[in-house]
Design an enzyme around this catalytic site. Structure first.
Site, PDB file in Angstrom:
ATOM      1  N   ARG A 177       0.957  -0.883   0.088  1.00 35.87           N
ATOM      2  CA  ARG A 177       0.122  -0.019   0.356  1.00 35.87           C
ATOM      3  C   ARG A 177       1.125   1.329   0.502  1.00 35.87           C
ATOM      4  NH1 ARG A 177      -2.656  -4.050  -0.565  1.00 35.87           N
ATOM      5  NH2 ARG A 177      -5.357  -3.886   0.459  1.00 35.87           N
TER       6      ARG A 177
ATOM      7  N   SER B  27     -10.828  -0.588   3.492  1.00 34.02           N
ATOM      8  CA  SER B  27      -9.432  -0.931   4.761  1.00 34.02           C
ATOM      9  C   SER B  27      -9.295   0.478   5.193  1.00 34.02           C
ATOM     10  CB  SER B  27      -8.797  -1.780   4.539  1.00 34.02           C
ATOM     11  OG  SER B  27      -9.014  -3.029   3.585  1.00 34.02           O
TER      12      SER B  27
ATOM     13  N   GLU C  41      -4.166   2.968   6.512  1.00 37.62           N
ATOM     14  CA  GLU C  41      -4.198   2.716   5.287  1.00 37.62           C
ATOM     15  C   GLU C  41      -5.289   4.532   4.740  1.00 37.62           C
ATOM     16  OE1 GLU C  41      -5.217  -0.611   3.465  1.00 37.62           O
ATOM     17  OE2 GLU C  41      -5.798   1.295   1.608  1.00 37.62           O
TER      18      GLU C  41
END
Ligand code: EPU
Length: 325
Positions: A158, A225, A321
């Site tokens: 990520r 998420s 995130e």
């Protein structure tokens, strides 16, 4: 190019948070980026689908985004170059329709082609970095076009080079290297037993698995998420596994053991809870959602309460995130 002054960012972020921006610039594939327009340095934000952002206040600068226009450059046998603003999922369907395989495991990720490179999006055993050949960007600081190879992008979980230079690069086009042969990637546990005779079948099955765990965007906003899966050292993993034998096995990664943030949050008792008008999705504790017109501050407060609780219960720090602005 379209320019809007003082408008709501609600349509530009998937959480559906209603703050204003002083200016929003929407670029089209053929736009000439030299001259004409100017952004003050440090007062510019580049967003894709806004699927990873939480706005906590009005933005006093210029938001730049790319139109969602479906636009591909002429393609060779297995290299496909797509406009950064395109909806990633539309591109994936197009690739399968044209006998080009690889991206099917990334089906139904709510984001743009540009964001696939910034965020190195990933799901079900695949990551964008496995397919990205090059990225064409416009450097807003140096005011010039530039091209990045896969290695130049410094992809990690990520993460990418672009994520460390927010507001500087506009991702205009991404080239993906795909395969003419469909080899199903069923390495991810949740995919066991899914139909996979064709890539289209696998895509549809993955889409269903995903949507069973995520809020429908037309009903509740979210950023997918909310936290990254934390990576811990071996002794922390072994301590937790001994204390919580029901904890899912960690994935071994280069720098340690990747735990499931969703499980930690769930086990800490947060699944389905709301705080103010923000909540933890009842079917997936890793997803925070907009329960009823929440503000960015409510999301931030809920996230902070979860982080504190998980730290206290398991001794593990959770890193968002999503980007809080
Ligand atoms: N789990 C729970 N309770 C929950 C949620 C998860 O116990 O409420 C457990 C699951 O049972 C499973 C484990 O945690 O044993 C992992 O869950 P899952 O397979 O759903 O995947 P994840 O690690 O939570 C990651 C990505 C998702 C991606 C899925 C599938 C991150 C931060 N998230 O989630 O990506 O779709 O794997 O590959 O890496 C996103 O980034 O927005 C995203 C949705």
């Amino acid at each position: 190019m379209k320019v809007f002054e003082n408008i709501s960012l609600k349509p530009y972020n998937t959480f559906g948070i209603d703050v204003k921006a002083r200016r929003v610039v929407v670029l089209e594939p053929g736009d000439d980026l030299s001259g004409k327009w100017k952004v003050e340095s440090g007062k510019c934000l580049v967003i894709g689908a806004g699927s990873n952002m939480v706005f906590t206040k009005d933005y006093e600068g210029t938001v730049i985004t790319l139109s969602k226009t479906f636009h591909l450059s002429p393609f060779t046998s297995h290299l496909v170059t797509a406009w950064g603003g395109m909806v990633m999922d539309d591109l994936i369907q197009w690739t399968l329709d044209h006998g080009l395989y690889g991206l099917e495991n990334l089906s139904a990720i709510p984001g743009t082609v540009g964001a696939s490179a910034v965020q190195n999006v990933g799901a079900y055993g695949a990551e964008a970095k496995d397919f990205i050949e090059r990225v064409e960007a416009y450097d807003l600081q140096e005011r010039r076009h530039c091209t990045f190879s896969n290695a130049d992008c410094h992809f990690a979980y990520r993460d990418s080079f672009f994520k460390h230079h927010p507001g500087r690069y506009l991702i205009l086009r991404v080239t993906y290297r795909l395969s003419r042969e469909f080899v199903p990637n069923l390495s991810y546990k949740a995919l066991e037993g899914l139909p996979h005779d064709t890539a289209q079948q696998l895509r549809e099955a993955i889409t269903e698995v995903r949507w069973n765990k995520l809020p429908r965007p037309e009903e509740h906003g979210s950023a997918g998420s909310f936290f990254k899966n934390p990576v811990v050292d071996e002794s922390t993993y072994l301590r937790l596994k001994a204390e919580y034998p029901d904890m899912p096995d960690a994935h071994r990664s280069d720098n340690g053991y990747k735990l499931s943030a969703g499980w930690l949050i769930d086990r800490a008792g947060w699944k389905g809870r709301t705080q103010g008008r923000a909540g933890v999705w009842p079917k997936n504790a890793l997803v925070l959602y907009n329960a009823d017109g929440c503000s960015g501050d409510e999301v931030r407060a809920l996230a902070a309460a979860i982080q504190q609780d998980v730290k206290q219960k398991f001794g593990v720090a959770l890193d968002p995130e999503a980007i809080i602005i």
